[in-house]
Design a protein around this motif. Sequence first.
Motif, PDB file in Angstrom:
ATOM      1  N   VAL A   3      45.644  33.943  49.319  1.00  0.00           N
ATOM      2  CA  VAL A   3      44.995  35.253  49.432  1.00  0.00           C
ATOM      3  C   VAL A   3      46.038  36.342  49.190  1.00  0.00           C
ATOM      4  CG1 VAL A   3      43.870  36.880  51.007  1.00  0.00           C
ATOM      5  CG2 VAL A   3      43.146  34.483  50.980  1.00  0.00           C
ATOM      6  N   SER A 209      37.380  41.770  43.965  1.00  0.00           N
ATOM      7  CA  SER A 209      37.044  42.397  45.249  1.00  0.00           C
ATOM      8  C   SER A 209      36.407  43.783  45.131  1.00  0.00           C
ATOM      9  CB  SER A 209      38.328  42.493  46.090  1.00  0.00           C
ATOM     10  OG  SER A 209      38.015  42.902  47.399  1.00  0.00           O
ATOM     11  N   THR A 226      31.715  39.977  47.809  1.00  0.00           N
ATOM     12  CA  THR A 226      33.103  39.576  47.529  1.00  0.00           C
ATOM     13  C   THR A 226      33.412  38.247  48.214  1.00  0.00           C
ATOM     14  OG1 THR A 226      33.753  41.906  47.373  1.00  0.00           O
ATOM     15  CG2 THR A 226      35.519  40.311  47.676  1.00  0.00           C
ATOM     16  N   THR A 230      34.446  34.524  46.563  1.00  0.00           N
ATOM     17  CA  THR A 230      35.544  33.625  46.959  1.00  0.00           C
ATOM     18  C   THR A 230      34.997  32.215  47.231  1.00  0.00           C
ATOM     19  OG1 THR A 230      36.922  35.409  47.785  1.00  0.00           O
ATOM     20  CG2 THR A 230      37.354  33.237  48.700  1.00  0.00           C
ATOM     21  N   LYS A 231      33.819  32.146  47.860  1.00  0.00           N
ATOM     22  CA  LYS A 231      33.195  30.823  48.099  1.00  0.00           C
ATOM     23  C   LYS A 231      32.956  30.109  46.783  1.00  0.00           C
ATOM     24  CE  LYS A 231      30.792  31.894  52.401  1.00  0.00           C
ATOM     25  NZ  LYS A 231      29.587  32.543  52.917  1.00  0.00           N
ATOM     26  N   LYS A 234      36.297  28.952  45.192  1.00  0.00           N
ATOM     27  CA  LYS A 234      37.139  28.118  46.052  1.00  0.00           C
ATOM     28  C   LYS A 234      37.541  26.764  45.443  1.00  0.00           C
ATOM     29  CE  LYS A 234      36.776  26.023  50.519  1.00  0.00           C
ATOM     30  NZ  LYS A 234      35.829  25.402  51.385  1.00  0.00           N
ATOM     31  N   VAL A 241      43.048  34.619  45.107  1.00  0.00           N
ATOM     32  CA  VAL A 241      42.105  35.742  44.942  1.00  0.00           C
ATOM     33  C   VAL A 241      42.802  37.017  45.432  1.00  0.00           C
ATOM     34  CG1 VAL A 241      39.866  34.582  45.015  1.00  0.00           C
ATOM     35  CG2 VAL A 241      41.027  35.107  47.180  1.00  0.00           C
ATOM     36  N   VAL A 243      42.132  40.447  47.101  1.00  0.00           N
ATOM     37  CA  VAL A 243      41.022  40.998  47.898  1.00  0.00           C
ATOM     38  C   VAL A 243      41.479  42.113  48.853  1.00  0.00           C
ATOM     39  CG1 VAL A 243      39.590  38.907  47.854  1.00  0.00           C
ATOM     40  CG2 VAL A 243      41.354  39.146  49.614  1.00  0.00           C
ATOM     41  N   HIS A 249      38.408  36.008  53.946  1.00  0.00           N
ATOM     42  CA  HIS A 249      38.726  35.127  52.813  1.00  0.00           C
ATOM     43  C   HIS A 249      39.561  33.933  53.258  1.00  0.00           C
ATOM     44  CE1 HIS A 249      36.853  37.795  49.928  1.00  0.00           C
ATOM     45  NE2 HIS A 249      37.266  38.752  50.753  1.00  0.00           N
ATOM     46  N   ILE A 253      38.397  30.020  52.805  1.00  0.00           N
ATOM     47  CA  ILE A 253      39.273  29.019  52.193  1.00  0.00           C
ATOM     48  C   ILE A 253      39.590  27.905  53.199  1.00  0.00           C
ATOM     49  CG2 ILE A 253      41.581  28.686  51.183  1.00  0.00           C
ATOM     50  CD1 ILE A 253      41.315  31.657  50.246  1.00  0.00           C
TER      51      ILE A 253
END
Length: 255
Positions: A3, A209, A226, A230-231, A234, A241, A243, A249, A253
């Motif tokens: 992240v 983001s 957002t 990320t999901k 993943k 990512v 963000v 996030h 993860i």
Amino acid sequence: MLVMGILNVTPDSFADGGKHNELDAAVSRGLEMISEGVDIIDIGGESTRPGAERVDEEEELRRTIPVIEKIAPYVEKNGVKISIDTMRASVAKAAVKAGATIINDVSAGQSDQEMLSTAAKLNVPYIAMHWRGYSKDMNSKAVYRDVVSETISELEERIHAALSQGVKKENLIIDPGLGFAKDSEHNWAIIDAMDRFVDLGYPVLVGGSRKRFLGGDSPDQREEATINLTKKLKDTGIWAVRVHSVKPHKEVIGQ
Ligand code: PMM
């Protein structure tokens, strides 16, 4: 997957504004991100939102370098890195001197002739993003026959340019540049084809983001979308990512 937390030091970034509070507010947000488990803090002093005007070099240095200097003592012991989000070689150089260890250049060397050779000399990871021109009029450049293939081949040109200027292969990171000279449908096509970017063999950073293609009337209304992005990303094999909010996030993860 890592992240990267966004720390934009621009006049509109902190609600209470005012130059006097800007440094303190930025530093405390940086330290908060560290406590939330951020992996990289991306510090930038020039807005690249669609329509944004450029800032001059002196102002960019004034915004970013003191923040890096103040956060630098906290990062290493927490296993965190600082990246400098800049298109200017001079800013990248000053930022690395102040404690940044990654250069994030949205122009991938196209804005400043000195950038790629400077990145090579500094010998730090260099993020090359897909970019077709400055924010002021980039929306008019969102014209593609096949956005995925064209973005990939334009990124490959930048990879070639970076390598030929001496940037080491192991220091190169690529980014498809969501929202940069791309309409909503272009961004989603890229997201759906993320495996093709990963297959290029470089770590891939994705920065979606709170961007407009996620819908909603304001950036704040795009937070949930957002997190959903990320999901979706993943399990694609991307490296990181970029963000605004770190905690949700990290939770997605699962670290
Ligand atoms: N997006 C913005 C700024 N810098 N850097 C990289 N590598 N990738 C991005 O997608 C990216 C970036 C603009 O977004 P912001 O205004 O929310 O920071």
